[in-house]
Design a protein around this motif. Sequence first.
Motif, short mmCIF file in Angstrom:
data_model
loop_
_atom_site.label_atom_id
_atom_site.label_comp_id
_atom_site.label_asym_id
_atom_site.label_seq_id
_atom_site.Cartn_x
_atom_site.Cartn_y
_atom_site.Cartn_z
N HIS A 1 -6.84 -11.08 10.92
CA HIS A 1 -6.15 -10.17 9.98
C HIS A 1 -7.19 -9.57 9.04
N LYS A 2 -8.13 -8.82 9.65
CA LYS A 2 -9.30 -8.36 8.88
C LYS A 2 -8.95 -7.39 7.74
N ASP A 3 -7.79 -6.70 7.88
CA ASP A 3 -7.41 -5.75 6.83
C ASP A 3 -6.73 -6.43 5.64
N HIS A 4 -6.53 -7.77 5.73
CA HIS A 4 -5.82 -8.46 4.66
C HIS A 4 -6.79 -8.97 3.58
N PRO B 1 -2.69 -3.41 -5.39
CA PRO B 1 -1.77 -2.35 -4.96
C PRO B 1 -0.77 -2.87 -3.91
N LYS B 2 0.45 -2.40 -4.00
CA LYS B 2 1.54 -2.87 -3.12
C LYS B 2 1.22 -2.61 -1.64
N SER B 3 0.40 -1.58 -1.38
CA SER B 3 0.09 -1.21 0.01
C SER B 3 -0.93 -2.17 0.65
N GLN B 4 -1.57 -3.01 -0.16
CA GLN B 4 -2.62 -3.89 0.37
C GLN B 4 -2.01 -5.14 1.01
N PRO B 5 -2.20 -5.35 2.34
CA PRO B 5 -1.70 -6.60 2.93
C PRO B 5 -2.50 -7.81 2.45
N ILE B 6 -1.81 -8.93 2.29
CA ILE B 6 -2.44 -10.12 1.69
C ILE B 6 -2.15 -11.37 2.55
N ILE B 7 -3.19 -12.20 2.69
CA ILE B 7 -3.00 -13.56 3.22
C ILE B 7 -2.92 -14.47 2.00
N PHE B 8 -1.93 -15.37 1.98
CA PHE B 8 -1.88 -16.37 0.91
C PHE B 8 -1.98 -17.77 1.53
#
Length: 327
Positions: free
Chosen positions: A120-123, A156-163
């Motif tokens: 998930h490199k874009d996260h 920003p809300k558009s940013q995907p995130i790993i938690f």
Amino acid sequence: MLRNILKFKDHDVKRNHSNIDYAFEIQRLKKLKNAVILAHVYQSPDIQDLADYVGDSLDLSRKAANTDADTIVFSGVKFMAEVAKILSPNKEVLLPDIDAGCTLEQSCQPEEFKKFRNKHKDHLVITYINCSAEIKALSDIIVTSSNAKKIIDQIPKSQPIIFAPDKHLGAYLNKTTNRKMLLWNGTCIVHIQFSERELLGIKAEKPNALFIAHPECPEAILKHADHIGSTSSLIQFVSESNKKEFIIGTEPNVIHQMRKKNPEKIFIEVPGADGNCSCNRCPYMALNTMEKIYLNLKDSKPGIHLSDTLIREAKKPLQRMLNMTNN
Ligand code: 13P
Ligand code: SF4
């Protein structure tokens, strides 16, 4: 198994040092070594009363970053002592029992985590402070339960995130920040033990009591809470409330600070699944004892030793956390 190992180690220490006044000796050694004792609120009351600072993970990381002592004795668990070392690399950082781990830390191993992150490199990788120094070094931002929402709200809300690694804290944050963060599958051995059935029984018996809980609890428990927050937020809530009775959905040693600040109030523990086990106690926090703190100061071991590269890499996301907390 873990509890058996612990019993053996405690017994061993007691046999060798039973005539020592630990509180007195600890104070003496502390002065001699210009040491400071930091204790998490899940430590036993005798340790909390002995410590120079008692607090939650965020309070203690700030104290570790700012102390001018030469030695930090961290009476908590290993990931917390590692944070102290990362933020104060030139100081000696001691941990009374090197086996004081955390199930969240264990659930998230660097090789698997690297693979997950690479898928998930874009996260952006936001990681709960309850993880090893290696996992911190693989993360973009660290959070604690007291600053997680504030920090996530700045992304920003558009940013995907790993938690990672706590899926229950992650689910709670998804709800409160209105996100769909991708969650690692870790849990805390203490907070998943609370029984909803037992809780509802207590609530029925004590209809005027407020139920307050740590966000590491599963949704089935959190949905009954009148207040959800980090350990320091729970302590503050009790002090500010005009109610008298509180049902406590976290490690019960936290009640020591609540009681000290509010001697007239009543606190009720939520038991684990079978109603009478002591599984609401953190077995890792319980490893630290007055005897071990004494030995730790006397022998200057066990201590935290991390490579310069690991300290440098793990410090970046921790420093981001401290900066974003102050925003
Ligand atoms: P706090 O950050 O609320 O102190 O929590 C630490 C912890 O380990 C909870 O289980
Ligand atoms: Fe880890 Fe849970 Fe113990 Fe906190 S209470 S240190 S999350 S095992």
